[in-house]
Design an enzyme around this catalytic site. Sequence first.
Site, short mmCIF file in Angstrom:
data_model
loop_
_atom_site.label_atom_id
_atom_site.label_comp_id
_atom_site.label_asym_id
_atom_site.label_seq_id
_atom_site.Cartn_x
_atom_site.Cartn_y
_atom_site.Cartn_z
N LYS A 180 -9.86 16.02 -24.80
CA LYS A 180 -9.72 15.00 -23.76
C LYS A 180 -10.96 14.99 -22.86
O LYS A 180 -11.46 16.04 -22.45
CB LYS A 180 -8.45 15.24 -22.93
CG LYS A 180 -7.17 15.06 -23.74
CD LYS A 180 -5.94 15.30 -22.89
CE LYS A 180 -4.67 15.13 -23.70
NZ LYS A 180 -4.45 13.74 -24.12
N GLU A 214 6.42 15.84 -18.74
CA GLU A 214 6.76 14.85 -19.75
C GLU A 214 8.06 14.15 -19.35
O GLU A 214 8.98 14.79 -18.83
CB GLU A 214 6.94 15.50 -21.12
CG GLU A 214 5.71 16.21 -21.66
CD GLU A 214 5.98 16.84 -23.01
OE1 GLU A 214 5.60 16.24 -24.03
OE2 GLU A 214 6.60 17.94 -23.04
N HIS A 238 -1.98 24.80 -24.50
CA HIS A 238 -2.64 23.83 -23.62
C HIS A 238 -2.87 24.37 -22.21
O HIS A 238 -3.97 24.31 -21.67
CB HIS A 238 -1.80 22.55 -23.51
CG HIS A 238 -1.50 21.92 -24.83
ND1 HIS A 238 -2.39 21.92 -25.89
CD2 HIS A 238 -0.41 21.24 -25.27
CE1 HIS A 238 -1.85 21.28 -26.91
NE2 HIS A 238 -0.65 20.86 -26.56
#
Length: 484
Positions: A180, A214, A238
């Site tokens: 990213k 999320e 992550h």
Amino acid sequence: MNFTANKLLLFGATGDLSQRMLLPSLCALHSEGLLPENMQIICTARTEYTDQEFRDFARDALARFLPKGRDLKIEPFLECLTYQDLDASTPEGFDTLAKKVGPIGKGDKEGLSIFLSTAPFLFEPTIKGLTANGLATGNVRIGLEKPLGTDLGTSQEINDAVASAFPEDRIFRIDHYLGKETVQNLLALRFANIMFEPLWNAAHIDHVQITVAETVGLESRAGYYDGSGALRDMVQNHMLQLLALVAMEPPTSFDATAIRDEKVKILRALRPAVAGETVTGQYRAGAIKGEAVPGYDQELGKDSDTETFVAIKTHVDNWRWKGVPFYLRTGKRLPIRMTEIVVQFRCIPYSIFEGRGAKTVPNQLVIGIQPRENIRLSLMSKVPGLDREGIRLRATPLDIAMPDAFAGPQRRIAYERLLLDLVEGDQTLFVRRDEVEAQWEWIDGIRASWTENDTRPKTYTAGSWGPTSAIGLTERDGVTWHEG
């Protein structure tokens, strides 16, 4: 081993990741001329397809998942694709696959990159099949999609299996968060700007928060997720990678070895979690954005002790970060989708404005990763006016939205960068074995403490920010979670 692969062997080519991310990413790279002109992409999975049938399958996937607004040439990309069905759990069929791949070639412009987008239990038989049929020697490198094990022991088994055929400099362990742009920009923010690095330490930073929230539930991942849980699914990879990038010392250069050397030092310096510094939760029925959603047990169809939420307080025990808490939080069915890093600076040591009735608040740096990529720094500034009744100060954000700051470049799928680096052999954004194992060692310690203390997830309503005890985890330190 410096070579640019002119062949890519993609395992799991009919899977969800391939359809949503890999095929669109490869199509974009090919369309923009970033892949070698003679690139061959050999796809394999259990489904029986001819080359043309798989191209039709890929065309449908691209129609659904290619990013809108990019002028990409689909048909020329499809001509690069060939297909060979294979059951990777058995040795049979690898010889046919090897014939489909053809000669691997030599030199710096020829070679094979392999991408394993399969279940972890298939890694070892796949490696054996590749080795037995000449697909693991010479100009060959391999990329591995997570999860790499379920604990330190199983991770070591997978790493040993891969290392039996590939040296470390030809192994590319993927964490797609590292692809990213904002995550990569974290390195530029820290090490290309003199204003931040002198303040990036315990003398000036009060605490750091990392949140991955999320709104979705299980979707199609019920079987995997119930055996994994939030700690292993999200924190182990992550979130610990994000923590390492925030906390690492300046590397000596921008190359894979120097950066990964510094990251692993941080992972090894993480203080083992103790009782009372972790919170686990599992969502129950509630509402997300006004729509009713079922609870985890309802979605799963049975009772389960798997955590869908976890919050952790930890420390990095070294000179730079002595006494600075790092708060990690992740969960499903939370109110908004958000991944961000918050660096909270300390209060100024003395305010000259208090005598005039003005209050100051500490500066804060927010690095947004998704859904909006941005960097926001709050600074104290004077509110305009004549100040006859006292000076008024207010925190004013300096907001840099990446799409606005860089209007020219296309917004890319994270896997575009990672697949291109796999083809070209740049390991900077991939995870080294010692990093993976240091992460698992820390995670295993948390899980052991949960077992020892019979820790079970507390329930929370879908659409909330998790169990109330997660609020208490920070509030007893005088800290409030940042909520977007």
